[in-house]
Design a protein around this motif. Structure first.
Motif, PDB file in Angstrom:
ATOM      1  N   ILE A   1      20.472  -0.326  27.091  1.00 11.98           N
ATOM      2  CA  ILE A   1      21.070   0.743  27.886  1.00 11.98           C
ATOM      3  C   ILE A   1      20.396   2.052  27.507  1.00 11.98           C
ATOM      4  CG2 ILE A   1      22.924   1.201  26.232  1.00 11.98           C
ATOM      5  CD1 ILE A   1      24.733   1.758  28.698  1.00 11.98           C
ATOM      6  N   ASN A   2      20.252   2.933  28.472  1.00  8.82           N
ATOM      7  CA  ASN A   2      19.591   4.208  28.226  1.00  8.82           C
ATOM      8  C   ASN A   2      20.478   5.118  27.383  1.00  8.82           C
ATOM      9  OD1 ASN A   2      18.775   7.167  28.987  1.00  8.82           O
ATOM     10  ND2 ASN A   2      17.053   5.871  29.624  1.00  8.82           N
TER      11      ASN A   2
ATOM     12  N   LYS B   1      20.956   8.157  27.573  1.00 10.05           N
ATOM     13  CA  LYS B   1      21.626   9.214  28.335  1.00 10.05           C
ATOM     14  C   LYS B   1      22.766   8.682  29.203  1.00 10.05           C
ATOM     15  CE  LYS B   1      17.543  12.195  28.531  1.00 10.05           C
ATOM     16  NZ  LYS B   1      16.561  12.881  29.416  1.00 10.05           N
ATOM     17  N   ALA B   2      23.037   7.393  29.103  1.00  8.20           N
ATOM     18  CA  ALA B   2      24.113   6.807  29.912  1.00  8.20           C
ATOM     19  C   ALA B   2      25.470   7.329  29.456  1.00  8.20           C
ATOM     20  CB  ALA B   2      24.071   5.290  29.816  1.00  8.20           C
ATOM     21  N   THR B   3      26.438   7.266  30.352  1.00  5.13           N
ATOM     22  CA  THR B   3      27.801   7.693  30.023  1.00  5.13           C
ATOM     23  C   THR B   3      28.611   6.500  29.551  1.00  5.13           C
ATOM     24  OG1 THR B   3      28.611   7.298  32.264  1.00  5.13           O
ATOM     25  CG2 THR B   3      27.659   9.481  31.795  1.00  5.13           C
TER      26      THR B   3
ATOM     27  N   ASP C   1      31.326   5.448  30.853  1.00  7.03           N
ATOM     28  CA  ASP C   1      31.727   4.655  32.020  1.00  7.03           C
ATOM     29  C   ASP C   1      30.621   3.686  32.422  1.00  7.03           C
ATOM     30  OD1 ASP C   1      34.158   5.913  32.114  1.00  7.03           O
ATOM     31  OD2 ASP C   1      33.487   7.466  33.529  1.00  7.03           O
ATOM     32  N   GLU C   2      29.384   4.168  32.402  1.00  2.00           N
ATOM     33  CA  GLU C   2      28.255   3.294  32.748  1.00  2.00           C
ATOM     34  C   GLU C   2      28.105   2.168  31.723  1.00  2.00           C
ATOM     35  OE1 GLU C   2      25.342   6.518  35.011  1.00  2.00           O
ATOM     36  OE2 GLU C   2      25.189   6.240  32.840  1.00  2.00           O
ATOM     37  N   LEU C   3      28.335   2.510  30.464  1.00  2.00           N
ATOM     38  CA  LEU C   3      28.258   1.482  29.419  1.00  2.00           C
ATOM     39  C   LEU C   3      29.304   0.395  29.652  1.00  2.00           C
ATOM     40  CD1 LEU C   3      27.211   0.474  26.620  1.00  2.00           C
ATOM     41  CD2 LEU C   3      28.988   1.888  25.589  1.00  2.00           C
TER      42      LEU C   3
ATOM     43  N   ASP D   1      28.317  -1.879  32.542  1.00  2.00           N
ATOM     44  CA  ASP D   1      27.242  -2.819  32.199  1.00  2.00           C
ATOM     45  C   ASP D   1      27.659  -3.821  31.121  1.00  2.00           C
ATOM     46  OD1 ASP D   1      25.617  -1.563  33.995  1.00  2.00           O
ATOM     47  OD2 ASP D   1      24.557  -0.336  32.506  1.00  2.00           O
TER      48      ASP D   1
ATOM     49  N   VAL E   1      20.130   0.473  22.406  1.00  2.00           N
ATOM     50  CA  VAL E   1      19.920   1.742  23.104  1.00  2.00           C
ATOM     51  C   VAL E   1      18.434   2.099  23.084  1.00  2.00           C
ATOM     52  CG1 VAL E   1      20.586   4.170  23.220  1.00  2.00           C
ATOM     53  CG2 VAL E   1      22.205   2.473  22.330  1.00  2.00           C
TER      54      VAL E   1
ATOM     55  N   ASP F   1      14.219   7.427  27.309  1.00  2.00           N
ATOM     56  CA  ASP F   1      13.550   7.431  28.613  1.00  2.00           C
ATOM     57  C   ASP F   1      12.178   6.771  28.565  1.00  2.00           C
ATOM     58  OD1 ASP F   1      15.690   8.704  29.786  1.00  2.00           O
ATOM     59  OD2 ASP F   1      14.894  10.723  29.407  1.00  2.00           O
TER      60      ASP F   1
ATOM     61  N   GLY G   1      28.990  11.146  27.132  1.00  2.00           N
ATOM     62  CA  GLY G   1      27.855  10.311  26.752  1.00  2.00           C
ATOM     63  C   GLY G   1      28.203   9.313  25.657  1.00  2.00           C
TER      64      GLY G   1
END
Length: 601
Positions: free
Chosen positions: A477-478, A480-482, A484-486, A489, A500, A503, A529
């Motif tokens: 996972i990037n 800079k992901a939030t 919620d995005e984590l 996924d 992690v 970029d 984040g």
């Protein structure tokens, strides 16, 4: 005519097929049967004995040709005082060895492997060609008077032959290591007319362990090699110590002190050799020229005393059988020490086995002259102190406490003296291990950056790499992901961790998924984040690490899993490895090697 040719061709094919089947059956027999390995050990013992005889004969002929000695003389005990050959021979030998080094530099780029390294890292595999090259270099060095023995060449050539036989038989890794030990055992047994010494040299220094499975082939190989040399060469290799006195309990104290003294002297000798090598390496002198310069030093020392020439067989017999003033003993010891350090440090090929025996005998006789001033009247003769000294110094430099103890037994044939030697040898070995930690061979490995401390098989550990153990299917996972995005996924229960990356797709750390879901939900968590949950941003494994290194890093980071990155610069994630799987695979391999060594597999 055509029918005749066909019949001849068919007959030839049948003969070749029969040979192929026979060799195939023999190969299967050697792989599956202890008797087969024993027969292979007998063959290796035969080749080892012949190799020792051949090298000894060539060396003796070189000494006769170069120094003009007779058939019954040894170069280190012959009357060569004032002879120009004493000065010039080591120089010429150094020049010749330099030419060989130049040729090898063009032809052979890879470093040559000795028996200890072969068994520790390569499963008993050695190059026979390299072994022959080392034997030739050893013959040139010893034959022209450099202060080195032939034992290194003996074991290298015999072990190379054993490895070649084992590889052709396609032996298993552990059996091949044992057969390599058979070669070394045969070489030392033949060199010293001492089969027990040869066998335990193999167990302690080449194989690294004594097991029931390896006992029979190694001992039989040593016996066969010794028998071959005695039949074809006579008792040329016997060390005669002459008459000796009785041993009483009070003699153990000075013997133990001599063992401790020998350990200290041995450490100085080993460091002296390494210092000489380092000085030569850091100098601007080209490597092919260094042996000739070393030859100049050895030649000058030999003009003072020719006893420093070659391994020192004749000089050992001479000093054991004659009473020598202490000043001469000390002087000869210093000359031999310097000559040996310069010879090896400047690039001459050879070992310290017999040189350490000779110097130990000198040290023992010096000690014998000093003992009455400390302990009063003692019952031991200088010859016994010489035997104790040679065993103690040799075990400190070469290693192998039982090897040197059995050498004393086979030299003297006296059990009380052997017990005395054992006490001194144990003391010497203990002092070296606790204060220095290396024998001469393992010290040189250490200077090269190798972690080899003995001939124990650690090659399989190096083969058990992180690259082989890791799981390549990595979910990332990037950075800079939030949150919620984590969580989208990585739903709860779908994975234990997320790797992690930034970029540029470079490793940035690890997030433990259960910790994210276990944290209290904040009202303003939307859009927050994941940086607060990132752990181990600079701790990761690399594919070329072995299982032991991985376990060390797991312990250091207190983590149960780590990411695997391709290298320290790119930090591209290529996999993940857990501590539990690493330890399980390591334990399985360790148990497998133990069972192989004990003969269970």
């Amino acid at each position: 005519m055509l029918d005749v040719l066909k019949s001849l061709t068919l007959a030839r094919v049948k003969r070749l097929a029969l040979k192929s089947v026979t060799f195939s059956e023999w190969r299967i027999f050697a792989r599956r049967s202890e008797i087969g390995l024993l027969v292979a050990g007998i063959v290796v013992g035969l080749t080892s004995g012949l190799a020792v005889i051949a090298m000894s004969f060539i060396s003796l002929q070189l000494h006769k040709l170069i120094f003009g000695i007779s058939d019954y003389e040894r170069v280190s005990s012959a009357d060569l005082q004032g002879e120009i050959s004493v000065l010039m021979a080591p120089i010429v030998g150094g020049l010749l060895l330099g030419l060989l080094m130049m040729g090898l530099a063009l032809w052979r780029k890879k470093a040559m492997v000795d028996p200890i390294e072969a068994n520790a890292l390569h499963g008993g595999r050695m190059s026979l060609t390299d072994s022959i090259v080392v034997a030739v270099q050893n013959l040139v060095s010893n034959g022209f008077g450099a202060s080195v023995g032939l034992e290194a060449g003996y074991t290298q050539l015999a072990s190379g032959l054993a490895s070649k036989i084992g590889v052709n038989l396609k032996l298993r890794r552990n059996d091949l290591r044992t057969l390599l030990g058979c070669g070394a055992a045969g070489a030392i047994a033949a060199a010293f007319n001492a089969p027990l010494t040869g066998a335990f040299y193999a167990f302690e220094l080449i194989i690294g362990a004594y097991t029931i499975a390896s006992l029979t082939p190694v001992v039989v190989s040593a016996l066969v090699a010794n028998l071959v040399t005695r039949l074809l060469w006579g008792d040329e290799f016997t060390i005669d110590i002459g008459a000796f006195g009785d041993v009483v309990p009070g003699d153990y104290v000075p013997a133990i002190l001599l063992g401790a003294l020998s350990a200290g002297v041995a450490i100085l000798i080993m460091k002296g050799v390494s210092l000489t090598e380092e000085v030569a390496r850091k100098s601007s002198i080209p490597a092919p020229i260094r042996p000739a310069i070393g030859g100049i030093v050895v030649g000058l020392l030999a003009t003072i005393s020719p006893q420093v020439l070659s391994g020192g067989h004749g000089a050992l017999h001479l000093n054991l059988s004659h009473a020598t003033p202490i000043a001469m003993l000390v002087g000869l010891f210093l000359l031999k020490s310097i000559a040996t350090a310069v010879s090896i440090g400047s690039g001459f090929r050879g070992g310290l086995f017999f040189a350490s025996l000779f110097m130990g005998a000198l040290l023992g006789k010096v000690f014998a002259d000093l003992v009455p001033y400390v302990f009063g009247d003692t019952t031991l003769t200088p010859v016994i102190y010489a035997v104790v000294g040679m065993s103690s110094l040799a075990v400190a430099i070469i290693g192998g406490p039982l090897t040197m103890t059995f050498l004393a037994l086979e030299i003297t044939g006296d059990f009380p003296i052997t017990a005395l030697v054992l006490a001194a040898v144990i003391t010497s070995s203990l002092v070296v291990r606790t204060t220095f930690g290396y024998s001469f061979a393992t010290w040189r490995f250490h200077l090269r950056g190798e972690s080899i401390r003995s001939a124990h098989d650690v090659g399989w550990i190096r083969n058990l790499t992180v690259g082989r153990l890791m799981r390549p299917d990595v979910r990332t996972i990037n950075a800079k992901a939030t949150l919620d995005e984590l969580k989208v996924d990585f739903p709860l229960g779908s994975a234990q961790r997320a790797i992690v990356v930034d970029d540029s797709n470079r490793y940035a750390g690890v997030i433990l998924i259960p910790e994210v879901y276990a944290s209290p939900v904040e009202k303003d968590a939307a859009g927050k984040g994941i940086e607060d949950y990132i752990k181990l941003p600079n701790d990761f494994l690399q594919p070329n690490m072995n299982a032991r290194q991985a376990a060390t890093l797991f312990d250091k980071t207190e983590s149960d899993a780590l990411a695997v990155c391709n290298n320290l610069i790119e930090r591209r994630v290529v996999g993940v490895l857990t501590e539990s799987y690493t330890l399980r695979r390591y334990s399985e391999e360790l148990d497998r090697r133990r069972r192989e060594a004990s003969g269970e597999l």
